[in-house]
Write an enzyme that holds these catalytic residues in place. Structure first.
Site, PDB file in Angstrom:
ATOM      1  CG  ASP A  63      44.085 -18.539  24.339  1.00 61.08           C
ATOM      2  OD1 ASP A  63      43.278 -18.889  25.217  1.00 61.08           O
ATOM      3  OD2 ASP A  63      45.257 -18.222  24.583  1.00 61.08           O
ATOM      4  CD  GLU A  80      41.110 -14.576  30.539  1.00 63.09           C
ATOM      5  OE1 GLU A  80      42.125 -13.864  30.501  1.00 63.09           O
ATOM      6  OE2 GLU A  80      41.131 -15.760  30.905  1.00 63.09           O
TER       7      GLU A  80
END
Length: 440
Positions: free
Chosen positions: A14, A193
């Site tokens: 991430d 997302e």
């Protein structure tokens, strides 16, 4: 520095890249090797000099939701996992935004980009707000400080959300600014997302993961609040590789644009490692899709230096990278017709030699087989030689054709069993690959 560009034992998915001063910082979640869940209870920060992207420095832990042997918890209301942070600078302070499972989330602040960060507040939501704002939807926050000083937060899982924050306190959602579905869930957007906003010139980019999961797509707008137009895919970590979710962003370093993302290891979607590819932003704002490579920040790799197996960017036929311990990683479950690929190597120019040597470090699995070595394509590429694989640990060697120029390298495996009883050996591992080198 090749992919993965951080030390082999570090799992930072991430990744949000940010350049502050003369250093590029990567803020991400923190995975554990072989874990059965995403993320753990701490965040870490790594950085490198913008002029030396081969040497990354670990600044240690920056934020915690649980006590460990060196740190107290930064949160007194939860001890759940930390997800997908972002860090921005505003008026000389550095603000960290993170999602905590089952919580409204948090904002923390530091005088330094590497932290450590001290809790400032959870998000402050106006009275009588849309119920969604009080239902802990601030998942995977990405934050943008615009040129006029206004601050916007983008977030969401399954649906996208955004709002403007009060620039005076950096935690308060301003009344009347909350938007739902600013990136639609319908095709071609297919929002899922991983919101990450960036501004390039006068264009606003939102990098995100679509429902297909393994991709990073982007959308553009002339306003921070939209409407956004679908742009396309930047990178897909599931092309010829055991894919999983994806999350990252774009960053310009010394005039070169990059896409930061992650790839999976340990035959799980949870153990994710930080990777990067060079990209181009065209004059019309489009970002052409790039392939996954072994390059990282490098322009090319040297075949005459030892290549660890975990630089592989192609894994087909059931094989995967796994961590044996902090120091050792190998490609395991190599069976008949498995393909392992690495991109790209500069062999240089040598017109005096017809052959060179190849050496691979393997761990035997009690079986036998052949590893064929091809250039540029696993199916139709030029085969330059092959190694016989025996049942035991050791070195596999071969004399191969001399190569010049830049090429990708593929290893294609055959199990070596045939005849009437060959079917009894189907699916049995041939060997495990630890690394290789070419030499003359």
């Amino acid at each position: 520095m090749p992919n993965p560009y951080l030390p082999s034992w570090e799992y930072i998915p991430d990744g949000e890249p940010r350049v502050f001063g003369n250093r590029v910082y990567v803020y991400g979640s923190h995975d554990e090797a072989g874990s059965d869940r995403f993320c753990d209870f701490k965040l870490k920060v790594w950085s490198a000099d913008v002029n030396d992207l081969a040497n990354w420095v670990c600044h240690g832990d920056s934020f915690h939701t649980r006590v460990d042997r060196d740190h107290a918890s930064n949160t007194d209301w939860t001890d759940r996992e930390l997800y997908a942070p972002d860090v921005i600078e505003k008026d000389g302070k550095y603000y960290l935004y993170a999602y905590i499972i089952g919580s409204v989330g948090c904002v923390a602040v530091s005088d330094r980009p590497e932290g450590p960060f001290e809790l400032l507040s959870t998000y402050q939501v106006p009275d009588h707000s849309d119920p969604l704002l009080t239902e802990r939807i601030m998942i995977d926050p990405g934050v943008l400080v615009d040129d006029d000083g206004r601050v916007y937060i983008y977030c969401g899982y399954l649906r996208s959300y955004m709002a403007e924050l009060n620039a005076a306190n950096m935690v308060e959602v301003l009344p009347g600014t909350f938007q739902k579905d600013f990136i639609p869930v319908e095709e071609p957007f297919s929002f899922f997302e991983a919101c990450s906003p960036r501004k390039v010139g006068d264009t606003y980019y939102l990098i995100y993961s679509p429902k297909q999961g393994s991709r990073l797509d982007y959308a553009t707008s002339k306003s921070p609040t939209g409407p956004f137009e679908y742009g396309g895919t930047i990178v897909d970590n599931g092309v010829d590789y055991p894919g999983g979710n994806n999350h990252g962003s774009i960053c310009q370093i010394n005039g070169q644009w990059y896409i930061f993302y992650h790839r999976m290891t340990n035959n799980t979607v949870m153990s994710r490692r930080a990777c990067v590819e060079r990209i181009e932003i065209l004059p019309d704002g489009r970002i052409p899709q790039v392939e996954m490579t072994s390059l990282g920040f490098d322009r090319s790799l040297s075949p005459y230096r030892y290549t660890p197996a975990d630089y592989a960017c192609v894994l087909k036929g059931g094989c995967y990278i796994t961590e044996r311990n902090t120091l050792e990683r190998a490609i395991v479950h190599i069976v008949d017709e498995s393909v392992i690929g690495f991109k790209y190597y500069d062999f240089g120019e040598d017109y005096s030699s017809k052959t060179m040597e190849f050496t691979a470090k393997i761990r035997g699995c009690g079986n036998k087989g052949t590893m064929r070595i091809l250039l540029d394509d696993a199916a139709e590429g030029t085969e330059i030689g092959s190694c016989e694989i025996g049942p035991g640990d050791g070195i596999a060697k071969a004399v191969v054709s001399c190569v010049t120029g830049v090429h990708s390298i593929y290893f294609v495996f055959d199990d070596g069993y045939s005849g009437y009883f060959g079917e009894f050996f189907e699916g049995r591992p041939i060997c495990e690959l630890e690394g290789f080198v070419f030499h003359k």
